[in-house]
Motif scaffolding. Structure first.
Motif, short mmCIF file in Angstrom:
data_model
loop_
_atom_site.label_atom_id
_atom_site.label_comp_id
_atom_site.label_asym_id
_atom_site.label_seq_id
_atom_site.Cartn_x
_atom_site.Cartn_y
_atom_site.Cartn_z
N ASN A 1 16.49 9.05 -6.69
CA ASN A 1 15.20 8.52 -6.26
C ASN A 1 15.41 7.23 -5.48
O ASN A 1 16.04 6.28 -5.96
CB ASN A 1 14.32 8.26 -7.47
N LEU A 2 14.85 7.15 -4.26
CA LEU A 2 14.98 5.97 -3.42
C LEU A 2 13.67 5.20 -3.25
O LEU A 2 13.63 4.22 -2.50
CB LEU A 2 15.53 6.35 -2.05
N ALA A 3 12.61 5.63 -3.91
CA ALA A 3 11.35 4.91 -3.82
C ALA A 3 11.50 3.53 -4.45
O ALA A 3 12.14 3.38 -5.50
CB ALA A 3 10.23 5.69 -4.51
N GLU B 1 0.83 -1.21 0.00
CA GLU B 1 0.00 0.00 0.00
C GLU B 1 0.87 1.25 0.00
O GLU B 1 0.58 2.23 -0.70
CB GLU B 1 -0.91 -0.01 1.23
N GLN B 2 1.97 1.22 0.80
CA GLN B 2 2.86 2.37 0.83
C GLN B 2 3.47 2.60 -0.54
O GLN B 2 3.58 3.75 -1.00
CB GLN B 2 3.96 2.15 1.88
N GLN B 3 3.89 1.49 -1.20
CA GLN B 3 4.48 1.65 -2.51
C GLN B 3 3.46 2.16 -3.51
O GLN B 3 3.76 2.98 -4.36
CB GLN B 3 5.07 0.32 -2.98
N ALA B 4 2.23 1.64 -3.41
CA ALA B 4 1.19 2.08 -4.34
C ALA B 4 0.87 3.54 -4.16
O ALA B 4 0.48 4.22 -5.12
CB ALA B 4 -0.07 1.23 -4.13
N HIS B 5 1.03 4.05 -2.96
CA HIS B 5 0.73 5.45 -2.70
C HIS B 5 2.00 6.28 -2.56
O HIS B 5 1.98 7.38 -2.02
CB HIS B 5 -0.12 5.58 -1.43
N GLY B 6 3.14 5.76 -3.06
CA GLY B 6 4.40 6.49 -3.02
C GLY B 6 4.45 7.53 -4.12
O GLY B 6 3.45 7.81 -4.81
N PRO B 7 5.63 8.11 -4.34
CA PRO B 7 5.77 9.15 -5.37
C PRO B 7 5.38 8.62 -6.75
O PRO B 7 5.68 7.49 -7.11
CB PRO B 7 7.26 9.49 -5.31
N THR B 8 4.71 9.44 -7.52
CA THR B 8 4.36 9.10 -8.89
C THR B 8 5.59 9.25 -9.78
O THR B 8 6.28 10.26 -9.73
CB THR B 8 3.24 10.01 -9.41
N MET B 9 5.87 8.22 -10.58
CA MET B 9 7.03 8.23 -11.48
C MET B 9 6.56 8.32 -12.92
O MET B 9 5.56 7.71 -13.30
CB MET B 9 7.86 6.95 -11.31
N ARG B 10 7.32 9.05 -13.71
CA ARG B 10 7.06 9.07 -15.14
C ARG B 10 8.39 9.25 -15.87
O ARG B 10 9.28 9.95 -15.41
CB ARG B 10 6.10 10.20 -15.51
N THR B 11 8.53 8.57 -16.99
CA THR B 11 9.75 8.70 -17.77
C THR B 11 9.67 9.95 -18.62
O THR B 11 8.59 10.41 -18.99
CB THR B 11 9.95 7.47 -18.66
N GLY B 12 10.83 10.50 -18.91
CA GLY B 12 10.86 11.73 -19.70
C GLY B 12 12.28 12.25 -19.80
O GLY B 12 13.24 11.59 -19.42
N THR B 13 12.39 13.46 -20.30
CA THR B 13 13.70 14.09 -20.48
C THR B 13 14.12 14.78 -19.19
O THR B 13 13.36 15.57 -18.63
CB THR B 13 13.67 15.11 -21.61
N GLN C 1 6.93 17.50 -3.80
CA GLN C 1 6.11 16.32 -3.57
C GLN C 1 5.41 15.84 -4.84
O GLN C 1 4.68 14.85 -4.82
CB GLN C 1 5.05 16.64 -2.50
N GLY C 2 5.62 16.55 -5.94
CA GLY C 2 4.91 16.23 -7.18
C GLY C 2 5.49 15.04 -7.90
O GLY C 2 6.45 14.39 -7.44
N PRO C 3 4.93 14.68 -9.07
CA PRO C 3 5.42 13.54 -9.86
C PRO C 3 6.89 13.71 -10.21
O PRO C 3 7.34 14.82 -10.52
CB PRO C 3 4.54 13.58 -11.11
N ARG C 4 7.62 12.60 -10.18
CA ARG C 4 9.04 12.62 -10.48
C ARG C 4 9.29 12.14 -11.91
O ARG C 4 8.82 11.07 -12.29
CB ARG C 4 9.81 11.73 -9.50
N THR C 5 10.03 12.93 -12.65
CA THR C 5 10.46 12.50 -13.98
C THR C 5 11.80 11.80 -13.82
O THR C 5 12.76 12.39 -13.34
CB THR C 5 10.60 13.70 -14.93
N VAL C 6 11.85 10.53 -14.20
CA VAL C 6 13.04 9.71 -13.98
C VAL C 6 13.86 9.63 -15.27
O VAL C 6 13.33 9.70 -16.37
CB VAL C 6 12.68 8.30 -13.48
N SER C 7 15.18 9.47 -15.07
CA SER C 7 16.11 9.62 -16.19
C SER C 7 16.62 8.32 -16.77
O SER C 7 17.14 8.30 -17.89
CB SER C 7 17.31 10.44 -15.71
N GLY C 8 16.57 7.22 -16.01
CA GLY C 8 17.21 5.99 -16.44
C GLY C 8 18.66 5.89 -16.04
O GLY C 8 19.28 4.84 -16.18
#
Length: 340
Positions: free
Chosen positions: A64-66, A37-49, A83-90
């Protein structure tokens, strides 16, 4: 004891053990459900630049440590919406910092029998420009304000600053020429106004003033010192005692650092302080928990630092003037850098 009594006792023991086992299974299931449940409600991730020259205003970059497939990746959020959605880099890093379109990423290279480590200099698109072998476990990293100089510290032996049984190695590289000083312990030291040499010198936690001058921690003889370094002259000069992991303010007038305080536990000895470089006056921040991090200046009046969290570390902030109170800035994050 009669045969009947023994049977009753045995039956009771079997029922008791069964109840304990059932309870343990239900508790474990509850814990697992809670983690899911914690993971499901953790930070929102999205791929992008992810850019080190953000085109859309000031941004905060972190490791990112989530939990999930994007753990340890460099991620970005608007600086005004941590606290907003995180754009992740790879791009995965154990330690990271960036400034002026350049980044330093300390990485693990997983081998069959053991891990090795490397320091990778990144361009503004997080593409590798150059890599250097790192002698141990990554612990600190910094880029100069111009983006032209990078520094990193690793543990050669040990994995904590809390005790005395550790050794560090700190390197500085010019990202324009790739000239490297791979061990600052070879610099000439002036301690308390006199030339100083010792076999037990350790250097860590570089923070840059410009492309030639920096501050760091020097340890020797059971003491730690704030030192001012000169890359061209290859010198280190002590300025103040009991300073670890310094961080220079944007205006160059103050150093945030962790200080060992009397009466604290040997396992949690540090509190967050600020030193005025003109007056050498120390100010204790309102954060009273143990700080084992190289704090970052979010702006001229606010410090950002890591504290243990559910998934490794959370980022917290505190005013640098000793007022206010600590507040959590961002969960499941480490190694911040402000850009733009």
């Amino acid at each position: 004891m009669t045969r009947t009594t023994r049977l009753v006792i045995l039956l009771f023991a079997v029922l008791l053990l069964g109840s304990i086992g059932t309870g343990a299974v239900l508790y474990a299931a509850h814990r697992a459900g809670t983690r899911d449940e914690q993971q499901a409600h953790g930070p929102t991730m999205r791929t992008g630049t992810v850019s080190l020259r953000p085109p859309d205003g000031r941004r905060l970059l972190v490791r990112n440590l989530a939990w999930g497939p994007h753990r340890d990746e460099i991620a970005t959020v608007p600086a005004n919406d941590p606290q907003g959605p995180r754009t992740v880099s790879g791009v995965k890093c154990l330690r990271f910092h960036a400034a002026a379109g350049s980044g330093i990423c300390l990485q693990a290279v997983h081998g069959t029998l053991t891990d090795t480590y490397q320091a990778v200099v990144l361009d503004s698109h997080l593409h590798e420009l150059h890599r250097f072998p790192a002698a141990g476990i990554p612990t600190r990293a910094r880029i100069s304000p111009s983006g032209h100089m990078a520094a990193w510290t690793v543990f050669v032996s040990g994995d904590s600053y809390a005790g005395t049984n550790f050794s560090t190695r700190t390197a500085i590289v010019d990202t324009r020429t790739w000239a490297i000083d791979d061990n600052l312990e070879t610099f000439h030291v002036t301690k308390d106004g006199r030339p100083y040499q010792a076999a037990d010198i350790n250097i860590w936690g570089v923070t840059f003033a410009d492309d030639n001058h920096f501050y760091a921690t020097l340890a020797t003889g059971g003491q730690t010192y704030l030192v001012r370094g000169d890359v061209t002259a290859r010198t280190l000069t002590t300025l103040h005692r009991n300073v670890e992991c310094p961080s220079l303010s944007p205006d160059g007038t103050r150093i945030a650092y962790k200080k060992r305080v009397k009466g604290a536990s040997p396992d949690a000895p540090w509190r967050l302080y600020v030193l005025n470089l003109h007056t050498m006056k120390e100010t204790s921040t309102a954060e009273q928990r143990n700080i084992d991090d190289q704090a970052l200046w979010a702006d001229s009046s606010t410090l950002v630092y890591a504290l243990p969290g559910d998934y490794g570390s959370d980022l917290w902030t505190i005013p640098a003037d000793g007022a206010g109170e600590a507040r959590r800035l961002m969960p499941s994050a480490l190694a911040p850098a402000y850009l733009g």
